[in-house]
Scaffold this active site. Structure first.
Site, mmCIF file in Angstrom:
data_model
loop_
_atom_site.group_PDB
_atom_site.id
_atom_site.type_symbol
_atom_site.label_atom_id
_atom_site.label_comp_id
_atom_site.label_asym_id
_atom_site.label_seq_id
_atom_site.Cartn_x
_atom_site.Cartn_y
_atom_site.Cartn_z
ATOM 1 N N CYS A 167 39.799 33.627 38.988
ATOM 2 C CA CYS A 167 41.246 33.599 38.858
ATOM 3 C C CYS A 167 41.786 35.024 38.862
ATOM 4 O O CYS A 167 41.037 35.983 38.743
ATOM 5 C CB CYS A 167 41.675 32.901 37.561
ATOM 6 S SG CYS A 167 41.137 31.189 37.415
ATOM 7 N N GLY A 199 41.872 33.351 43.848
ATOM 8 C CA GLY A 199 42.086 31.930 43.598
ATOM 9 C C GLY A 199 43.120 31.363 44.538
ATOM 10 O O GLY A 199 44.250 31.857 44.584
ATOM 11 N N ASN A 235 41.864 34.614 32.931
ATOM 12 C CA ASN A 235 40.816 34.733 33.938
ATOM 13 C C ASN A 235 39.477 34.804 33.223
ATOM 14 O O ASN A 235 39.249 35.682 32.403
ATOM 15 C CB ASN A 235 41.039 35.989 34.780
ATOM 16 C CG ASN A 235 39.883 36.315 35.702
ATOM 17 O OD1 ASN A 235 39.641 37.461 36.033
ATOM 18 N ND2 ASN A 235 39.155 35.308 36.143
ATOM 19 N N GLY A 236 38.580 33.867 33.530
ATOM 20 C CA GLY A 236 37.272 33.858 32.911
ATOM 21 C C GLY A 236 36.929 32.482 32.374
ATOM 22 O O GLY A 236 37.710 31.543 32.480
ATOM 23 N N CYS A 267 31.058 42.280 35.288
ATOM 24 C CA CYS A 267 30.383 41.509 36.330
ATOM 25 C C CYS A 267 30.106 42.373 37.561
ATOM 26 O O CYS A 267 31.030 42.893 38.190
ATOM 27 C CB CYS A 267 31.249 40.311 36.708
ATOM 28 S SG CYS A 267 30.628 39.355 38.098
ATOM 29 N N TYR A 298 31.467 41.241 45.862
ATOM 30 C CA TYR A 298 32.289 40.317 46.636
ATOM 31 C C TYR A 298 33.692 40.080 46.109
ATOM 32 O O TYR A 298 34.664 40.138 46.848
ATOM 33 C CB TYR A 298 31.588 38.957 46.763
ATOM 34 C CG TYR A 298 32.510 37.886 47.307
ATOM 35 C CD1 TYR A 298 32.988 37.963 48.612
ATOM 36 C CD2 TYR A 298 32.948 36.837 46.510
ATOM 37 C CE1 TYR A 298 33.869 37.011 49.109
ATOM 38 C CE2 TYR A 298 33.827 35.886 47.009
ATOM 39 C CZ TYR A 298 34.275 35.980 48.309
ATOM 40 O OH TYR A 298 35.155 35.047 48.789
ATOM 41 N N ASP A 318 25.626 40.358 55.198
ATOM 42 C CA ASP A 318 26.492 39.476 54.412
ATOM 43 C C ASP A 318 26.284 39.795 52.938
ATOM 44 O O ASP A 318 25.344 40.506 52.575
ATOM 45 C CB ASP A 318 26.161 38.005 54.708
ATOM 46 C CG ASP A 318 27.323 37.067 54.400
ATOM 47 O OD1 ASP A 318 28.349 37.549 53.883
ATOM 48 O OD2 ASP A 318 27.197 35.855 54.676
ATOM 49 N N CYS A 371 26.396 31.086 36.881
ATOM 50 C CA CYS A 371 27.245 31.964 36.084
ATOM 51 C C CYS A 371 28.084 31.116 35.136
ATOM 52 O O CYS A 371 28.595 30.070 35.527
ATOM 53 C CB CYS A 371 28.150 32.800 36.982
ATOM 54 S SG CYS A 371 29.329 33.823 36.067
ATOM 55 N N CYS A 415 23.340 36.361 37.113
ATOM 56 C CA CYS A 415 23.171 35.424 38.225
ATOM 57 C C CYS A 415 21.935 35.767 39.054
ATOM 58 O O CYS A 415 21.435 34.926 39.805
ATOM 59 C CB CYS A 415 24.412 35.389 39.106
ATOM 60 S SG CYS A 415 24.999 36.998 39.653
#
Length: 475
Positions: A17, A45, A119-120, A256, A262, A365, A402, A455
């Site tokens: 988010c 988002g 957010n989270g 994170c 990304y 990628d 995650c 992750c």
């Protein structure tokens, strides 16, 4: 990025988010600032969005399912008058994809009104929710953000201020939260003690701005002031900004790492580190650790492009373009039948045949989740005439879900938990496959050691939940 390509098969990662708030000391209408700020955070988002404004101590809001440009027309934006406002763009990492779960959440309670944007993900949201329900709480949504709203409202009854209530609520909540709380005459912002998700402060003239990323500050012409520290609470009023650092330094920060790989926009800076520079460095590391003879390096749009540039710079292999991306595939795109899913990738992405035919290609990628999309893209390059396709991934293999705001599938759906790297290479049909070395990942962020890589490693800074917000048990 798998999410960008497989919206039809829903096989990729999803953003979490984004939040944006603005306070005009001069009393100017501020909703349009939030609109443009959310527009620049749309990558975080695409499912729903909303804006809440405060005018004459009355909070009003508008929110709905869809992109910012779909939800807010000039007509409904013009109805949102007020000099204080917060906004939110959402992807549902916790809670169903329905309008009632869109944010900001606006709550009426004995002291007045509050609007909250979050957010989270909280790892103890379900436990807190059940405790509150046993004490008579009634919830209107299925999202963990409402748990925060209820706790803040409850603590406000016995607190001298909203910021004190937020600080008290933070005693109970565990996990990831970059939080905006708007009361009728102030904005309170908080970042969890681990700093999982980014949050920054800016200013333009006499207007203060708080946002998930610096790119949103740039969009509204605000100067970057600073990042909020992990655990910090700030309060914005007509008198300026006040800070509460009572939760700072209590735990080792763990922002994170995937924000840099990304999630964050390429032109953002998080905690003093350029996202663009970090992706360039990831590509350079890949070229050092997984060299290959080839004719051209290409990135999978958009998040693979910078890493591909870094690979090209380090290796000396020319950087080129192999893909044309269709940016107009909206959220309502119809999911095709299974037989059409391979073809559906081409609706989002197509290959420049004349640029790849007869060449040995290095395709960069950012991740491989289930592997389906990567295999389809390799096949597309081969059908376009590429003689070799060497895949390089600017992150280590995904092996764990995650719990802090990223929609990574459970372990059973992650290809790296079923196959070796050689097995993944064979399945996707690549000539070679190389991932970013886990031991060198910190070089992306100036060799800092404090970050979350759970992750990839399973080393969670906070004990993960046994149940998610929907009440399902994680595998």
């Amino acid at each position: 990025m798998e999410h960008q390509l497989e919206i039809m098969a829903d096989n990729g990662l999803h953003e979490e988010c984004g939040v944006f708030g603005a306070y005009s000391v001069d009393g100017d209408d501020i909703a349009s600032w939030v609109y443009y700020g959310l527009f620049s955070l749309q990558h975080r988002g695409q499912e729903s969005c909303g804006i809440a404004v405060s005018e004459n101590r009355d909070i009003r809001y508008y929110k709905d399912m869809g992109l910012v440009s779909e939800v807010f027309t000039p007509e409904n934006l013009d109805k949102l008058h007020g000099d204080i406002a917060i906004g939110h763009v959402r992807y549902s990492t916790a809670g169903s994809s329905v309008r009632s779960n869109a944010q900001p959440l606006v709550t009426k309670y004995v002291k007045g009104q509050l609007a909250i944007a979050h957010n989270g993900n909280l790892v103890n949201a379900l436990d807190l929710r059940e405790q509150l329900e046993k004490n008579g709480a009634i919830f209107q949504t299925t999202i963990d953000s409402e748990v925060i709203a209820y706790l803040v409202a409850r603590e406000r009854v016995t607190s001298r201020s909203v910021e004190e209530a937020v600080a008290k609520a933070m005693r109970y909540i565990k996990g990831a939260y970059s939080l905006l709380v708007m009361s009728p005459r102030k904005i309170t912002a908080a970042r969890d003690p681990f700093g999982f998700r980014p949050l920054c402060l800016g200013k333009r003239g006499n207007t203060w701005v708080v946002a998930s990323e610096t790119c949103a500050l740039d969009t509204v012409g605000a100067d970057f002031i600073r990042d909020l520290e992990p655990g910090e609470i700030i309060t914005i009023t007509e008198d300026g900004v006040k800070s509460n650092r009572q939760y700072c330094g209590l735990v080792r920060p763990a922002p994170c790492i995937f924000e840099y790989i990304y999630f964050a926009r390429l032109d953002s800076t998080i905690d003093g580190i350029s996202v663009f520079a970090s992706r360039i460095m990831a590509g350079r590391i890949l070229a050092q650790t997984h060299p290959v003879e080839a004719d051209m390096v290409v990135g999978v749009p958009e998040s693979g492009n910078a890493a591909a540039m870094g690979f090209a710079q380090e290796s000396g292999i020319p950087y080129g373009q192999a893909f044309v991306k269709n940016n107009y595939v909206g959220r309502t795109f119809i999911k095709p039948q299974q037989s059409m899913r391979e073809q559906s990738v081409k609706i989002k992405l197509n290959v420049l045949r004349n640029n790849v035919a007869g060449k040995r290609i290095v395709m960069v990628d950012d991740s491989i989740v289930r592997g389906t999309t990567s295999a389809n893209i390799v096949d597309m390059l081969r059908k376009a005439g590429a003689t070799q396709v060497h895949v390089r991934i600017s992150s280590p293999p995904f092996k764990y879900p995650c719990y802090f705001g990223v929609d990574i599938p459970d372990r059973g759906q992650l290809i790296a938990n079923h196959l070796t790297i050689e097995g993944i290479r064979e399945q996707m049909g690549a000539d070679s496959l190389g991932y970013l070395d886990l031991n060198r990942m910190n070089e992306m962020i100036d060799k800092r050691e404090d970050y979350c890589d759970a992750c990839f490693t399973g080393n969670y800074p906070v004990d993960p939940p046994t149940r998610n917000i929907r009440g399902d048990y994680e595998s």
